[in-house]
Design a protein around this motif. Structure first.
Motif, mmCIF file in Angstrom:
data_model
loop_
_atom_site.group_PDB
_atom_site.id
_atom_site.type_symbol
_atom_site.label_atom_id
_atom_site.label_comp_id
_atom_site.label_asym_id
_atom_site.label_seq_id
_atom_site.Cartn_x
_atom_site.Cartn_y
_atom_site.Cartn_z
ATOM 1 N N MET A 1 2.287 -49.434 42.255
ATOM 2 C CA MET A 1 2.150 -48.007 42.034
ATOM 3 C C MET A 1 0.787 -47.752 41.391
ATOM 4 O O MET A 1 0.306 -48.523 40.576
ATOM 5 N N CYS A 2 0.199 -46.641 41.765
ATOM 6 C CA CYS A 2 -1.031 -46.184 41.125
ATOM 7 C C CYS A 2 -0.870 -44.700 40.823
ATOM 8 O O CYS A 2 0.107 -44.078 41.229
ATOM 9 N N PRO A 13 1.840 -40.018 40.107
ATOM 10 C CA PRO A 13 2.202 -41.365 40.551
ATOM 11 C C PRO A 13 2.440 -41.412 42.063
ATOM 12 O O PRO A 13 3.084 -40.516 42.628
ATOM 13 N N ASP A 15 3.161 -44.452 45.392
ATOM 14 C CA ASP A 15 3.281 -45.819 45.884
ATOM 15 C C ASP A 15 2.217 -46.006 46.952
ATOM 16 O O ASP A 15 2.106 -45.192 47.862
ATOM 17 N N MET A 17 0.151 -48.755 49.681
ATOM 18 C CA MET A 17 0.292 -49.970 50.457
ATOM 19 C C MET A 17 -1.088 -50.591 50.674
ATOM 20 O O MET A 17 -2.052 -49.877 50.958
ATOM 21 N N GLU A 81 0.543 -43.093 54.959
ATOM 22 C CA GLU A 81 0.833 -43.736 53.675
ATOM 23 C C GLU A 81 -0.410 -43.620 52.789
ATOM 24 O O GLU A 81 -1.501 -43.344 53.275
ATOM 25 N N LYS A 102 6.096 -59.669 47.285
ATOM 26 C CA LYS A 102 5.306 -58.738 46.484
ATOM 27 C C LYS A 102 3.841 -59.169 46.437
ATOM 28 O O LYS A 102 3.535 -60.331 46.239
ATOM 29 N N GLN A 104 0.164 -58.025 44.460
ATOM 30 C CA GLN A 104 -0.279 -57.251 43.309
ATOM 31 C C GLN A 104 -1.762 -57.482 43.068
ATOM 32 O O GLN A 104 -2.217 -58.625 43.003
#
Length: 112
Positions: A1-2, A13, A15, A17, A81, A102, A104
């Motif tokens: 999340m950013c 906020p 989400d 990709m 997105e 995941k 990151q």
């Protein structure tokens, strides 16, 4: 999340990709620009996973891993997105956890 930062300082906020086929920092659908009120820079053709497209470019601000960045943001109709592009891989390490499926991006002071 950013978190996308509006021109008046509100943190939104989202989400996002990771799209390693996109060569910029962030791509969004242009419908979100009215609420962000970011400064328009110009236009540029960029490569995404779907091929080359013409994007409008804005100077945007976002928070990723509690760190604020001012970056060029590419906006187009075809973006469905919030896409973080491969430009992030030049400045932030990418950690992959296959078992958790995941990915990151981490800052240097963040523990893995």
């Amino acid at each position: 999340m950013c978190f996308l930062i509006t021109d008046d300082g509100l943190n939104l906020p989202v989400d996002a990709m990771l799209d390693n086929g996109f060569t910029g920092f962030l791509a969004i659908n242009k419908q979100y620009l009215d609420s962000l009120d970011w400064f328009y820079i110009g236009k540029e053709t960029l490569r995404t996973a779907q091929g080359e497209s013409l994007f409008k470019i804005y100077l945007g601000k976002l928070i990723l891993n509690k760190q604020e960045y001012k970056i060029p943001v590419y906006a187009g109709d075809e973006i469905t997105e919030f896409l973080l592009g491969s430009e992030w891989l030049k400045i932030l390490p990418l950690v992959v956890n296959s078992q958790a499926s995941k990915l990151q991006l981490i800052t240097l002071n963040q523990k893995i």
